[in-house]
Write a protein that holds these residues in place. Structure first.
Motif, PDB file in Angstrom:
ATOM      1  N   ILE A 112       0.847  -1.200   0.000  1.00 31.51           N
ATOM      2  CA  ILE A 112       0.000   0.000   0.000  1.00 31.51           C
ATOM      3  C   ILE A 112       0.881   1.248   0.000  1.00 31.51           C
ATOM      4  CG2 ILE A 112      -1.637   1.351   1.374  1.00 31.51           C
ATOM      5  CD1 ILE A 112      -2.874  -1.288   2.302  1.00 31.51           C
ATOM      6  N   GLY A 113       1.976   1.203   0.772  1.00 31.10           N
ATOM      7  CA  GLY A 113       2.897   2.335   0.810  1.00 31.10           C
ATOM      8  C   GLY A 113       3.547   2.597  -0.532  1.00 31.10           C
ATOM      9  N   TYR A 114       3.924   1.528  -1.247  1.00 28.24           N
ATOM     10  CA  TYR A 114       4.497   1.705  -2.579  1.00 28.24           C
ATOM     11  C   TYR A 114       3.491   2.357  -3.524  1.00 28.24           C
ATOM     12  CZ  TYR A 114       8.734  -1.060  -1.708  1.00 28.24           C
ATOM     13  OH  TYR A 114       9.954  -1.502  -1.257  1.00 28.24           O
ATOM     14  N   TRP A 115       2.231   1.920  -3.420  1.00 24.41           N
ATOM     15  CA  TRP A 115       1.193   2.505  -4.284  1.00 24.41           C
ATOM     16  C   TRP A 115       1.056   4.000  -3.998  1.00 24.41           C
ATOM     17  CZ3 TRP A 115      -3.006   5.468  -3.614  1.00 24.41           C
ATOM     18  CH2 TRP A 115      -3.848   5.643  -4.715  1.00 24.41           C
ATOM     19  N   CYS A 116       0.980   4.361  -2.719  1.00 23.14           N
ATOM     20  CA  CYS A 116       0.812   5.763  -2.333  1.00 23.14           C
ATOM     21  C   CYS A 116       2.016   6.592  -2.770  1.00 23.14           C
ATOM     22  CB  CYS A 116       0.607   5.857  -0.822  1.00 23.14           C
ATOM     23  SG  CYS A 116       0.405   7.534  -0.195  1.00 23.14           S
ATOM     24  N   LEU A 117       3.207   6.048  -2.580  1.00 22.32           N
ATOM     25  CA  LEU A 117       4.423   6.775  -2.934  1.00 22.32           C
ATOM     26  C   LEU A 117       4.475   7.086  -4.426  1.00 22.32           C
ATOM     27  CD1 LEU A 117       7.234   7.878  -2.340  1.00 22.32           C
ATOM     28  CD2 LEU A 117       8.111   5.532  -2.446  1.00 22.32           C
ATOM     29  N   GLU A 118       4.202   6.077  -5.250  1.00 22.45           N
ATOM     30  CA  GLU A 118       4.266   6.309  -6.698  1.00 22.45           C
ATOM     31  C   GLU A 118       3.187   7.282  -7.152  1.00 22.45           C
ATOM     32  OE1 GLU A 118       4.656   3.854 -10.896  1.00 22.45           O
ATOM     33  OE2 GLU A 118       4.230   2.764  -9.038  1.00 22.45           O
ATOM     34  N   ALA A 119       1.974   7.162  -6.596  1.00 21.62           N
ATOM     35  CA  ALA A 119       0.889   8.072  -6.970  1.00 21.62           C
ATOM     36  C   ALA A 119       1.241   9.516  -6.610  1.00 21.62           C
ATOM     37  CB  ALA A 119      -0.409   7.653  -6.289  1.00 21.62           C
ATOM     38  N   ALA A 120       1.796   9.718  -5.412  1.00 22.79           N
ATOM     39  CA  ALA A 120       2.140  11.067  -4.958  1.00 22.79           C
ATOM     40  C   ALA A 120       3.286  11.649  -5.779  1.00 22.79           C
ATOM     41  CB  ALA A 120       2.504  11.042  -3.487  1.00 22.79           C
ATOM     42  N   MET A 121       4.296  10.830  -6.080  1.00 27.33           N
ATOM     43  CA  MET A 121       5.426  11.314  -6.864  1.00 27.33           C
ATOM     44  C   MET A 121       4.996  11.668  -8.286  1.00 27.33           C
ATOM     45  SD  MET A 121       8.329   8.657  -5.441  1.00 27.33           S
ATOM     46  CE  MET A 121       9.573   9.103  -6.649  1.00 27.33           C
ATOM     47  N   ARG A 122       4.143  10.840  -8.874  1.00 35.06           N
ATOM     48  CA  ARG A 122       3.680  11.122 -10.238  1.00 35.06           C
ATOM     49  C   ARG A 122       2.875  12.417 -10.277  1.00 35.06           C
ATOM     50  NH1 ARG A 122       4.031   7.624 -14.134  1.00 35.06           N
ATOM     51  NH2 ARG A 122       4.243   5.862 -12.681  1.00 35.06           N
ATOM     52  N   GLN A 123       2.023  12.607  -9.247  1.00 32.28           N
ATOM     53  CA  GLN A 123       1.205  13.821  -9.198  1.00 32.28           C
ATOM     54  C   GLN A 123       2.062  15.060  -8.987  1.00 32.28           C
ATOM     55  OE1 GLN A 123      -2.438  13.970  -9.601  1.00 32.28           O
ATOM     56  NE2 GLN A 123      -1.475  15.907 -10.118  1.00 32.28           N
ATOM     57  N   MET A 124       3.086  14.959  -8.135  1.00 28.75           N
ATOM     58  CA  MET A 124       3.970  16.094  -7.889  1.00 28.75           C
ATOM     59  C   MET A 124       4.738  16.469  -9.154  1.00 28.75           C
ATOM     60  SD  MET A 124       4.524  17.901  -5.097  1.00 28.75           S
ATOM     61  CE  MET A 124       4.840  19.551  -5.702  1.00 28.75           C
ATOM     62  N   ALA A 125       5.151  15.464  -9.924  1.00 28.96           N
ATOM     63  CA  ALA A 125       5.846  15.738 -11.185  1.00 28.96           C
ATOM     64  C   ALA A 125       4.938  16.500 -12.147  1.00 28.96           C
ATOM     65  CB  ALA A 125       6.327  14.432 -11.804  1.00 28.96           C
ATOM     66  N   ASP A 126       3.650  16.145 -12.167  1.00 31.02           N
ATOM     67  CA  ASP A 126       2.688  16.854 -13.028  1.00 31.02           C
ATOM     68  C   ASP A 126       2.565  18.314 -12.601  1.00 31.02           C
ATOM     69  OD1 ASP A 126       2.228  14.550 -14.454  1.00 31.02           O
ATOM     70  OD2 ASP A 126       0.339  14.065 -13.435  1.00 31.02           O
ATOM     71  N   TRP A 127       2.484  18.559 -11.305  1.00 33.74           N
ATOM     72  CA  TRP A 127       2.350  19.944 -10.832  1.00 33.74           C
ATOM     73  C   TRP A 127       3.612  20.750 -11.136  1.00 33.74           C
ATOM     74  CZ3 TRP A 127       0.132  17.736  -5.697  1.00 33.74           C
ATOM     75  CH2 TRP A 127      -1.237  17.495  -5.855  1.00 33.74           C
TER      76      TRP A 127
END
Length: 596
Positions: free
Chosen positions: A405-420
């Motif tokens: 679950i932590g890996y899923w959250c980490l990748e989702a957050a990093m991908r979103q931050m890259a978009d911003w």
């Protein structure tokens, strides 16, 4: 203590009068009735200290609390033997123990609350020892507040009166006459108090266990009278096994148990013990019945709007039970434990992409400008209710599902931050903060996975900040040290959270390449402008400065807290004063507002 308490008593009292909900809103029935006189015997303590504690208790809306002060144990016994004392508040644990022993010898019954100046060992261990020795509550002077003292007192008084009422067979307005349990009104009142307590003290937790007996149907083998008798058996058994937890008959087909002020994980153990006891066979005439009762558990830390909402969450989480089986030799069926059930639901949620991430802004306290975001995972439960991390993260830790679950959250957050970073000029220097649990810290593949995610998402390493609990570093020092060095070598930054709440010291952190300290909301929430409530924060900021680190205060809800933190040298903050956790769409609006 006198100067510390006196400087904040008026402020706390005034705040309580403005914010404490009306007793009637939480249910009319109660064991301690509105305006009923409640006499508290205060033993020991300087006169000024007694006056200030009395001021705290005077602020309880709807109750007439009368404080009778005595200077030592012998005088306390004289007053106790005269009768009419509802509770004892003892300054110093030695005085309290002396009073307890004498009360036992003289068969005097009243809850004793200890008010301890300085604990002689680890606070959690000391508090547990006091409870095991018979104290109704153990409070520490440097943590004392009006709400904390009031809830401890009322909880002790109401629990004792409930036991006395059940023992005497009284038909109290808060008791169900069939089972001896609380009624729905009485339960909601106590659940509402727990919610209010958790809003005032971030470390205070509550949980609601819901027991569903709705599938015990009227049929050819059971008439309505037999079903009612069977449900009453369930309730009476629950009354026996609930121990000091608040148990209630909340409807004709449901019971509930309230767990309050527990240590992390204790609610699962308590709920599982109750489940096992209730699942045992029941006798009805000549038959033995195996019931598949339904169980649901909802955790909370000030997350519910009111008591009805918390009870509804627990009810909504119930797994549908099977129908009743009847027969003299009915076999006991294997029912999944609550822990196994939650683990199964979380694994299914991960497989079906039911998780999402919200983002709470972190700001610079001096200017109010954005500094970054903290990623907070949410579970979009199939029942349509979004579950915050507080409801499921402990179960994920217990079952080790926290790693995937932590890996899923980490990748989702990093991908979103890259978009911003790509979409907003003002976001290019912002970073994303992600919490790491102990199983993640101990995962040998973690650093390699982080490096891989940085490459696939295109996010700059300096835009990622990991937060590790100080207790994890103290307990797993070598593993935590290796992980931090690996993450820093990868270009990311690491912060420590919960410093001051564990055995972790500055020496444990001195040669670890950290970037900052996060000041826990439990310290921030107590800020009232006095030295007593800001001393611990001053210590944390000083420790961080000695290591050349920055500090961030979390859980900031008002301007006073923000100003005190800034005055003490803290430079960053997050909390409802600035913004609640935001969905992705709302972050776009937030960034656009600050885009230069």
């Amino acid at each position: 203590m006198a100067s510390n308490v006196s400087s904040s008593a008026n402020l706390v009292s005034a705040t309580l009068r403005e914010t404490r909900p009306n007793v009637a809103d939480l249910g009319a029935a109660s064991v301690v009735r509105p305006r009923e006189r409640c006499t508290v015997l205060v033993v020991g303590g300087a006169p000024a200290n007694v006056d200030e504690v009395t001021g705290f208790l005077d602020a309880i809306e709807g109750y007439q609390v009368m404080c009778a002060a005595v200077d030592h144990s012998p005088n306390a016994l004289v007053r106790l033997e005269a009768g009419g004392v509802c509770a004892v508040l003892a300054f110093d644990d030695l005085v309290g123990r002396s009073v307890q022993r004498a009360m036992v010898e003289r068969e005097i019954s009243a809850p004793v609350l200890m008010l301890v100046e300085t604990p002689k060992e680890d606070r959690a261990v000391f508090r547990t020892k006091m409870r095991e020795d018979g104290a109704a509550a153990c409070l520490f002077v440097d943590e004392l507040s009006g709400p904390l003292l009031q809830h401890a007192l009322l909880g002790a008084v109401e629990a004792r009166r409930m036991l006395d009422a059940v023992s005497a067979g009284e038909d109290s307005g808060a008791l169900d006459p069939q089972t001896g349990l609380y009624t729905r009104h009485g339960f909601l009142r106590r659940l509402g108090a727990a919610i209010e307590h958790s809003e005032m003290e971030a470390s205070y937790r509550y949980a609601v266990l819901y027991v569903d007996v709705s599938r015990v149907k009227v049929g050819n083998r059971l008439d309505a009278e037999e079903v009612a008798a069977l449900r009453a058996q369930v309730g009476r058994r629950l009354c026996r096994v609930a121990n000091d937890h608040v148990a209630a008959a909340v409807s004709s087909t449901g019971y509930a148990v309230l767990f309050r002020g527990f240590e992390v994980g204790d609610e699962l153990e308590g709920a599982e013990l109750i489940r096992k006891q209730l699942q045992r066979q029941y006798a009805l005439g000549l038959d033995d019945l195996d019931l598949d009762l339904g169980f649901g558990l909802a955790r909370g830390r000030g997350l519910d709007a009111d008591a009805n909402a918390a009870l509804a969450r627990a009810c909504a989480s119930v797994k549908v039970p099977k129908a009743v089986e009847i027969g003299a030799s009915a076999r006991e069926r294997k029912t999944p434990t609550l822990r196994e059930d939650i683990a199964s639901q979380l694994a299914n949620a991960l497989e079906h992409d039911e998780f999402s991430v919200t983002y709470q802004p972190i700001v610079q306290l001096e200017s109010g400008m954005p500094f970054g975001f903290e990623a907070l995972i949410r579970w979009n439960h199939p029942d349509g209710v979004e579950r915050p991390a507080a409801e499921f993260i402990n179960a994920a830790n217990d079952t080790n599902l926290i790693v995937p679950i932590g890996y899923w959250c980490l990748e989702a957050a990093m991908r979103q931050m890259a978009d911003w970073h790509r979409d907003f000029e003002s976001a290019k220097d912002l970073a994303i903060s992600i919490n790491l649990s102990t199983p993640q810290v101990l995962d040998p593949l973690f650093v390699a996975r982080v490096r891989s995610m940085l490459m696939t998402t295109g996010l700059e390493p300096k835009a990622v900040r990991f937060e590790i609990e100080a207790g994890t570093i103290a307990e797993h020092n070598d593993a935590a040290r290796d992980l931090v060095h690996g993450l820093v070598d990868a270009g990311t930054k690491v912060w420590v959270e919960d410093y001051g709440l564990s055995e972790c010291t500055v020496d444990d952190l001195r040669d670890i390449p950290l970037d900052g300290f996060k000041i826990d909301r439990r310290f921030v929430s107590k800020i009232d402008g006095t030295e007593m409530t800001s001393g611990r924060i001053r210590h944390i900021v000083t420790a961080a400065q000695a290591l050349g680190l920055r500090t961030l205060g979390e859980g900031i809800e008002n301007a006073l807290q923000a100003n005190v933190l800034r005055w003490l040298g803290c430079t960053l903050g997050q909390g409802y004063l600035f913004a609640r956790p935001l969905a992705v769409g709302d972050v776009f609006a937030y960034l656009a507002e600050h885009d230069g």
